[in-house]
Design a protein around this motif. Structure first.
Motif, PDB file in Angstrom:
ATOM      1  N   UNK A 150       0.836  -1.211   0.000  1.00 28.51           N
ATOM      2  CA  UNK A 150       0.000   0.000   0.000  1.00 28.51           C
ATOM      3  C   UNK A 150       0.864   1.252   0.000  1.00 28.51           C
ATOM      4  N   UNK A 151       1.908   1.249   0.847  1.00 28.32           N
ATOM      5  CA  UNK A 151       2.820   2.404   0.919  1.00 28.32           C
ATOM      6  C   UNK A 151       3.600   2.562  -0.393  1.00 28.32           C
ATOM      7  N   UNK A 152       4.013   1.448  -0.977  1.00 23.19           N
ATOM      8  CA  UNK A 152       4.745   1.505  -2.252  1.00 23.19           C
ATOM      9  C   UNK A 152       3.849   2.056  -3.361  1.00 23.19           C
ATOM     10  N   UNK A 153       2.584   1.650  -3.363  1.00 24.45           N
ATOM     11  CA  UNK A 153       1.633   2.146  -4.369  1.00 24.45           C
ATOM     12  C   UNK A 153       1.436   3.654  -4.221  1.00 24.45           C
ATOM     13  N   UNK A 154       1.415   4.130  -2.980  1.00 24.52           N
ATOM     14  CA  UNK A 154       1.281   5.574  -2.733  1.00 24.52           C
ATOM     15  C   UNK A 154       2.489   6.334  -3.262  1.00 24.52           C
ATOM     16  N   UNK A 155       3.679   5.777  -3.053  1.00 26.40           N
ATOM     17  CA  UNK A 155       4.894   6.398  -3.574  1.00 26.40           C
ATOM     18  C   UNK A 155       4.837   6.482  -5.095  1.00 26.40           C
ATOM     19  N   UNK A 156       4.418   5.381  -5.728  1.00 27.23           N
ATOM     20  CA  UNK A 156       4.356   5.346  -7.194  1.00 27.23           C
ATOM     21  C   UNK A 156       3.329   6.340  -7.746  1.00 27.23           C
ATOM     22  N   UNK A 157       2.231   6.537  -7.025  1.00 20.67           N
ATOM     23  CA  UNK A 157       1.171   7.415  -7.554  1.00 20.67           C
ATOM     24  C   UNK A 157       1.379   8.882  -7.197  1.00 20.67           C
ATOM     25  N   UNK A 158       2.076   9.164  -6.086  1.00 19.51           N
ATOM     26  CA  UNK A 158       2.175  10.556  -5.624  1.00 19.51           C
ATOM     27  C   UNK A 158       3.579  11.142  -5.688  1.00 19.51           C
ATOM     28  N   UNK A 159       4.584  10.316  -5.422  1.00 19.08           N
ATOM     29  CA  UNK A 159       5.933  10.860  -5.243  1.00 19.08           C
ATOM     30  C   UNK A 159       6.829  10.727  -6.472  1.00 19.08           C
ATOM     31  N   UNK A 160       6.459   9.825  -7.373  1.00 18.67           N
ATOM     32  CA  UNK A 160       7.268   9.634  -8.579  1.00 18.67           C
ATOM     33  C   UNK A 160       6.398   9.893  -9.797  1.00 18.67           C
ATOM     34  N   UNK A 161       6.812  10.841 -10.619  1.00 21.93           N
ATOM     35  CA  UNK A 161       6.099  11.142 -11.855  1.00 21.93           C
ATOM     36  C   UNK A 161       6.765  10.405 -13.002  1.00 21.93           C
ATOM     37  N   UNK A 162       6.107   9.380 -13.516  1.00 23.25           N
ATOM     38  CA  UNK A 162       6.684   8.546 -14.576  1.00 23.25           C
ATOM     39  C   UNK A 162       6.422   9.156 -15.951  1.00 23.25           C
ATOM     40  N   UNK A 163       7.474   9.188 -16.774  1.00 27.98           N
ATOM     41  CA  UNK A 163       7.357   9.635 -18.174  1.00 27.98           C
ATOM     42  C   UNK A 163       7.999   8.546 -19.031  1.00 27.98           C
ATOM     43  N   UNK A 164       7.209   7.985 -19.966  1.00 31.63           N
ATOM     44  CA  UNK A 164       7.664   6.828 -20.727  1.00 31.63           C
ATOM     45  C   UNK A 164       7.932   7.188 -22.186  1.00 31.63           C
ATOM     46  N   UNK A 165       8.767   6.385 -22.821  1.00 34.01           N
ATOM     47  CA  UNK A 165       9.083   6.564 -24.245  1.00 34.01           C
ATOM     48  C   UNK A 165       7.820   6.484 -25.103  1.00 34.01           C
ATOM     49  N   UNK A 166       6.898   5.592 -24.740  1.00 33.32           N
ATOM     50  CA  UNK A 166       5.702   5.344 -25.564  1.00 33.32           C
ATOM     51  C   UNK A 166       4.496   6.183 -25.120  1.00 33.32           C
ATOM     52  N   UNK A 167       4.748   7.182 -24.272  1.00 36.25           N
ATOM     53  CA  UNK A 167       3.734   8.141 -23.798  1.00 36.25           C
ATOM     54  C   UNK A 167       2.710   7.518 -22.851  1.00 36.25           C
ATOM     55  N   UNK A 168       2.167   6.347 -23.219  1.00 35.77           N
ATOM     56  CA  UNK A 168       1.178   5.622 -22.407  1.00 35.77           C
ATOM     57  C   UNK A 168      -0.041   6.474 -22.067  1.00 35.77           C
ATOM     58  N   UNK A 169      -0.562   7.153 -23.091  1.00 36.03           N
ATOM     59  CA  UNK A 169      -1.822   7.884 -22.954  1.00 36.03           C
ATOM     60  C   UNK A 169      -2.974   6.945 -23.324  1.00 36.03           C
ATOM     61  N   UNK A 170      -4.115   7.129 -22.683  1.00 37.37           N
ATOM     62  CA  UNK A 170      -5.283   6.334 -23.024  1.00 37.37           C
ATOM     63  C   UNK A 170      -5.976   6.949 -24.239  1.00 37.37           C
ATOM     64  N   UNK A 171      -6.132   6.196 -25.337  1.00 36.56           N
ATOM     65  CA  UNK A 171      -6.591   6.773 -26.601  1.00 36.56           C
ATOM     66  C   UNK A 171      -8.011   7.347 -26.560  1.00 36.56           C
ATOM     67  N   UNK A 172      -8.858   6.838 -25.673  1.00 40.16           N
ATOM     68  CA  UNK A 172     -10.252   7.304 -25.633  1.00 40.16           C
ATOM     69  C   UNK A 172     -10.463   8.476 -24.680  1.00 40.16           C
ATOM     70  N   UNK A 173      -9.389   8.946 -24.078  1.00 40.30           N
ATOM     71  CA  UNK A 173      -9.470  10.108 -23.185  1.00 40.30           C
ATOM     72  C   UNK A 173      -8.798  11.304 -23.842  1.00 40.30           C
TER      73      UNK A 173
END
Length: 231
Positions: free
Chosen positions: A80-103
């Motif tokens: 749970x704590x690791x998931x919080x770190x991933x969602x709040x403390x680290x901003x991920x930017x990927x080569x493939x953008x990883x945007x949702x096409x329908x949004x």
């Protein structure tokens, strides 16, 4: 200017089981990153840089060694704590953008704020502000297929910025872009660094790596510090 250490890796080893054999991907990595640094980790395919990124981003755990992020020993934390770190403390930017096409662009940016529990009205305001920050105020209601590669990466950067993370972690952020667009994205990173953002960028491109204020090379699972020469 920079003094507060926010990330410390001590003797990080990562070993994978390959059939009957063990393969060491990281072989005793030591790394410290201070608040406000812009650091690039440069290495060819197979050097261990993706494995290192996964450990920095709390997506994977080392086999041995100690990883401290914001004064917390990562191995001591629960899922749970690791998931919080991933969602709040680290901003991920990927080569493939990883945007949702329908949004739309703004909905893609809002997504990271939904996971962080931000109320709807505040979410919309924040997402709008982040898209303005990356120069896309005219494209808020465009879908990914209506945007160029560079614009899609800017949406991805806005999404990463939205939660005001401790670290921006960028994995080959210019890898899917042409040279000119890649330089524009790097200029945006430079601006964000000047605003005080902490950025860790993984890349195989020497010219892109040199845009950072500090460069470390990874080769065969070992880390070497390099001097960045000004252009």
């Amino acid at each position: 200017m920079m003094s507060k250490e926010i990330l410390c890796m001590k003797d990080i080893v990562k070993v994978y089981q390959m059939g009957d054999e063990e393969q060491a991907i990281l072989k005793g990595i030591d790394l410290k990153v201070c608040k406000g640094e812009f650091i690039s980790i440069l290495g060819p395919s197979g050097s261990g840089k993706s494995t290192m990124m996964n450990i920095i981003g709390c997506l994977d755990m080392p086999t041995s060694g100690e990883y401290i992020l914001s004064n917390r020993i990562i191995a001591d934390l629960g899922e749970t704590e690791l998931a919080q770190i991933r969602s709040k403390e680290i901003g991920f930017i990927f080569q493939s953008f990883q945007l949702l096409p329908r949004l739309t662009a703004i909905q893609n940016v809002e997504l990271s704020l939904i996971y962080s529990g931000v109320p709807a009205v505040e979410r919309r305001k924040k997402a709008q502000k982040m898209l303005e920050r990356v120069g896309l105020e005219e494209k808020v209601n465009h879908y990914p297929n209506q945007l160029s590669g560079g614009q899609q990466q800017r949406v991805a950067i806005a999404r990463a910025l939205a939660t005001d993370p401790t670290i921006l972690l960028a994995d080959e952020p210019t890898g899917a872009l042409d040279q000119k667009t890649g330089q524009q994205v790097m200029e945006l990173f430079r601006e964000l660094h000047e605003e005080g953002r902490t950025i860790i960028m993984i890349t195989h491109d020497v010219n892109i790596a040199k845009k950072a204020s500090r460069l470390v090379k990874i080769l065969d699972g070992n880390l070497l510090e390099e001097v960045v020469e000004d252009d």
